[in-house]
Write an enzyme that holds these catalytic residues in place. Structure first.
Site, short mmCIF file in Angstrom:
data_model
loop_
_atom_site.label_atom_id
_atom_site.label_comp_id
_atom_site.label_asym_id
_atom_site.label_seq_id
_atom_site.Cartn_x
_atom_site.Cartn_y
_atom_site.Cartn_z
N LYS A 1 -0.56 -1.16 14.06
CA LYS A 1 0.66 -1.29 13.28
C LYS A 1 1.82 -1.54 14.25
O LYS A 1 1.85 -0.97 15.35
CB LYS A 1 0.90 0.02 12.51
CG LYS A 1 2.03 -0.02 11.49
CD LYS A 1 2.13 1.34 10.78
CE LYS A 1 3.10 1.33 9.62
NZ LYS A 1 3.13 2.62 8.90
N SER B 1 1.48 6.37 4.00
CA SER B 1 1.46 5.00 4.51
C SER B 1 0.13 4.51 5.08
O SER B 1 -0.02 3.34 5.38
CB SER B 1 2.54 4.82 5.58
OG SER B 1 3.80 4.70 4.96
N SER C 1 3.21 1.87 4.04
CA SER C 1 3.80 0.85 4.87
C SER C 1 2.82 0.20 5.85
O SER C 1 3.14 -0.86 6.40
CB SER C 1 4.97 1.45 5.65
OG SER C 1 4.50 2.44 6.55
#
Lengths: 446, 461
Positions: free
Chosen positions: B81, B180, B156
């Site tokens: 990420k 997330s 996310s």
């Protein structure tokens, strides 16, 4: 109108730990090339986290214990938010409601007690450097100082004169150096002073109590103890004049201008700034248990006031000697070692103190033992006896009529010539002081 | 060539020299290059970086007979990420503010992964700063769900889920602050692990809300999740919140918290979870109650923005080359909210009160774990929703309703594929355990996956 000054202090002490508060960069930053002692943590780069330096925590606990503070078992760090280019994270890691040390006390020579409100741990900021680069005025940031451990000490407004403030600060600097936790050097910025001062009205001729004032003026950016004393005195005068004329004193921050001998307004402080304090989630609360405090107590050396008492008691030295020795921890240690070594050789503590303080003999000696050796040599020197001196002086007085007459007419500088003559008879073995005394005795008599 | 879906499968092939690490990376890069224009999973693909690593690993496999024991992640191709700081590789946090930022350091987890033999092939798209539950708050455009490209992959950690789901890599590292990792794993038919707060170092991961942030990962198998967890967990001397308090727990009783199955949860999700209960032998299901669950979202949306406002204060426009105007709407919203609740006069009414309710939520869990060894809940109220469907911030915030409580309590939680909706969209279930009971989650997850094959299904691309 009669007023009494109400003064409180805020002192910042930069610790001399090996590394910074939350990273492993060196903490010693004085005169280092800009931005050479930085890392992701003290630069506040995205993703970096603080990791507490336990040496710094030990240091502040030492100071707390020495100031008679309570060390609560639980304390924590908080984030203090404000924006400034030298503050890389947009907040300073500090302590808000649960500091490491609470409620200490310090006794001044006049036996007055000064309450220490709190002592807390925080990190220092970077430094702005204003400079011209290629003809353009620019502001640069040096982050070497960013994250250096900083202790903030706050007192109650217990001081009533600049002199008391000065004594406390000298004691504090002394204490901090004894504890070995900071160089406490004003010039290097490792000791920084702020004072708040206001004037309280004395209630009446009989009742000398003071009504606490409803304002305070903060004195900031003061560079030395002397300047702070001056600034406080000037402030007392300025504020009493304002109060006498029936006006109110502005609540504000003032600086000190030594050239014009004036304090000047820096910014007015109507409300207090909102720092949006928040518990620092990246650092677990500090748990300081009894065992930790006991361990740290053992690391605290004999402190200046205790040492002073002991030196007076056990060495029977005059007060000024004691002060001079105790002021310098290394010298005090040197002295004590020398006394121990000297004892066996018939050199007493007074002689040692005198040799150190009057002749700086310690500075030219490689060790206490070396200095004692020198002292022994001096005392064992084969001096002429009193009888031999008297005999020699007699010869000189009788054999130098002209010089003796000159002396009596007021030409006292011939004494040197006469001493030289006497030393000639004594083959240089006369102790000069004794020869002079004997000569003067004879010259005054006739 | 198409490599197996599991770590052990790929490592078996590498051992047998069916292909080497370079060929393996070539496959994933091929997928990434082919699919990224549609799916927008990556913000940065670091091809050169990956090939440099494969050269070293090929050499190790050739020369070291113990290569696979000494390097537990040998040949595991990973994406990260874009909140993971990577030395020399652009790290954007999904935000325009850092769109040109190349960090001078990598954090603990990245270093541990690298040292264990993993190959990093790119940085994945995400909601800017981790703010979002759909991936739509990325300043680099939304990532698309490989199961239906008109839908969100969840967020996310949106790009992370997409990259694994579309086989552009074997596994992906994500962060989970309020759901997330778990939520996108649920939307994309993956296993998503949010470890115990304090199990995995956050050093080098761009902070969202520091008291809630955890570093975890998305994989296809619970077994792979465990392999990666064992590499990244533990103290590092950089994150002061890390502890090491693992217990040997066993999962015998599993709690069904009734508050998680209430209004607003799709019936078909509840039915799929009910069907899953019979798949693991030897466990009993007990109904439990977590009465403060409904306060989790209001509490979370006080504490989290407060910490966000603090953590984003460093992007003041002085450094990193972009002005504060580069912040997107959602970040601005959270900075404003957080600044407000921390302000003098409001702190007690909001932040302090939220902290008190947080304690009550923690107590709920503690009490439940006196009776049961883990909890079974849905991950999200619905399967993946359409891009642009939720345009009210509050509506989007409710997507965290079932994942935020475990975050507030710092508990480990794992989402696992549990089947498909009528529209063919993946559905996930969530297992929540007591602090440092990851072993229980892995054990249940592995046993469940042995009995089912939902996780083996891949999207048609």
């Amino acid at each position: 109108m009669e007023y009494k000054p109400v003064i409180g202090l805020e002192v910042h002490i930069e610790l001399s730990t090996k590394s910074k508060m939350f990273c492993s960069c060196p903490a010693e930053h004085f005169a280092k090339e800009a931005n050479t002692q930085v890392c992701p943590i003290c630069l506040g780069l995205p993703g970096a986290l603080p990791y507490t330096n336990s040496e710094a925590i030990d240091s502040i606990i030492k100071l707390g214990i020495a100031l008679g503070c309570k060390i609560p078992e639980f304390s924590k760090f908080d984030r203090k938010h404000y924006n400034y280019p030298d503050l890389p994270k947009g907040y300073q890691i500090s302590q808000y409601d649960l500091p490491v040390c609470l409620g200490g006390q310090w006794t001044l020579d006049n036996h007055k007690k000064i309450s220490i409100t709190r002592v807390h741990m925080e990190e220092d900021t970077g430094k702005l450097i204003h400079r011209k680069v290629n003809g353009e005025k620019v502001t640069l940031v040096d982050f070497n100082r960013s994250g250096v451990p900083l202790v903030e000490l706050v007192t109650d407004p217990d001081f009533e004169s600049p002199k008391e403030v000065d004594e406390f600060l000298r004691d504090l600097r002394h204490l901090v150096r004894y504890l070995g936790i900071s160089s406490a050097d004003m010039e290097k910025g490792s000791l920084r002073l702020e004072a708040n001062i206001s004037l309280g009205r004395v209630k009446g001729r009989e009742d000398k109590r003071v009504k606490l004032p409803d304002y305070k003026v903060e004195l900031k950016n003061i560079n030395s103890f002397k300047f702070l004393q001056k600034a406080l005195s000037i402030e007392i005068k300025r504020q009493s004049e304002i109060l006498d004329s029936g006006e109110k004193v502005n609540q504000e921050t003032r600086g000190y201008d030594d050239y014009n001998k004036k304090t000047f307004s820096q910014r007015s402080k109507e409300g207090s700034e909102d720092y949006r304090y928040m518990p620092e989630p990246d650092i677990p609360p500090l748990i300081i248990n009894k065992a930790a405090i006991a361990r740290i107590k053992k690391l605290i050396p004999e402190l200046p006031k205790e040492k002073q008492m002991r030196f007076k008691d056990s060495y029977k030295l005059p007060d000024n000697y004691v002060d001079l020795l105790v002021n310098d921890q290394d010298r005090a240690d040197f002295f004590e070692l020398a006394v121990k070594i000297g004892k066996a050789q018939g050199i007493d503590s007074k002689m040692i103190a005198s040799a150190m303080l009057n002749n700086n003999l310690d500075r030219s000696s490689s060790s206490p033992a070396d200095m004692v050796k020198k002292l022994v040599e001096v005392t064992k020197k084969d001096y002429a006896s009193q009888a031999e001196i008297e005999k020699a002086v007699n010869k000189v007085i009788n054999g130098n009529k002209k010089a003796v007459d000159d002396y009596k007419k007021g030409k006292t500088n011939v004494i040197g010539f006469l001493i030289g003559k006497a030393q000639g008879y004594l083959k240089g073995k006369g102790e000069v002081g004794l020869v002079r005394t004997e000569l003067l005795k004879r010259l005054e008599k006739k | 060539m198409r490599p197996p879906l599991s770590i052990k499968g790929v490592q078996g092939d590498l051992k047998e020299k069916k292909y080497n690490c370079t060929e393996l990376v070539n496959f994933y890069l091929g997928q990434a290059k082919k699919l990224n224009p549609t799916l927008n999973a990556f913000t940065t693909i670091c091809e050169d970086f990956a090939f440099e690593k494969t050269k070293i690993l090929n050499e190790i496999i050739q020369t070291n007979p113990k290569a696979f024991e000494e390097f537990p992640l040998m040949g595991v191709v990973l994406s990260l990420k874009d909140l993971f700081s990577t030395k020399g590789i652009r790290t954007t946090a999904g935000s325009e503010v850092l769109s040109d930022y190349i960090p001078p350091f990598s954090g603990t987890v990245v270093n541990k992964l690298e040292e264990a033999g993993a190959i990093i092939i790119g940085k994945t798209n995400c909601d800017a700063w981790g703010h979002g539950a759909s991936g739509e708050n990325s300043d680099f455009g939304p990532a698309k769900n490989p199961w239906d490209t008109s839908r969100v992959p969840g967020g996310s950690s949106s790009g992370s889920a997409v990259s694994v789901s579309a086989q552009m890599c074997m596994a992906s590292m994500g962060t989970d602050t309020g759901g997330s990792i778990r939520q996108p794993a649920g939307f994309c038919n993956l296993v998503g692990l949010k470890p115990t707060y304090g199990a995995v170092s956050r050093y080098g991961v761009i902070a969202m809300a520091s008291s809630l942030d955890t570093v975890g990962h998305l994989t296809r198998f619970a077994e792979d999740s465990e392999i990666i967890f064992n590499v990244i967990k533990g103290k590092d001397g950089k994150d002061g919140t890390i502890k090491d308090q693992y217990k040997e727990n066993k999962a015998l009783n599993i709690g069904i918290p009734k508050e998680y199955y209430g209004l607003g949860i799709d019936r078909e999700i509840v039915e799929l979870i009910n069907a899953a209960k019979s798949k693991v032998k030897g466990v009993k299901f007990v109904e439990v109650s977590l009465p403060h669950t409904r306060y989790a979202i209001p509490t979370y949306y006080i504490i989290q923005p407060a910490e966000v406002s603090s953590n984003l204060a460093r992007y003041d426009g002085v450094r990193y080359g972009k002005s504060r105007k580069a912040f997107g709407d959602e970040a601005v919203r959270r900075i404003m909210l957080g600044t407000y609740v921390l302000s003098g006069g409001y702190y007690d009414a909001y932040y302090l009160k939220a902290m008190k309710i947080r304690s009550k939520i923690i107590n709920d869990f503690d009490r439940a774990f006196e009776k049961v060894d883990a909890l079974l809940t849905p991950v999200s109220p619905t399967p993946a929703f359409k891009l642009g469907e939720k345009n009210e911030p509050l509506e989007m915030y409710m997507a965290d309703a079932l994942t935020a409580p475990a975050s507030l309590a710092g508990l480990p939680a794992m989402s696992l594929p549990v089947g498909f909706s009528g529209k063919g969209l993946p559905v996930g279930m969530q297992l929540i355990g007591p602090r440092f009971s990851e072993n229980v989650l892995f054990d249940l997850g592995k046993r469940y996956q042995e009995a089912t094959d939902w996780h083996l299904q891949t999207p048609n691309l």
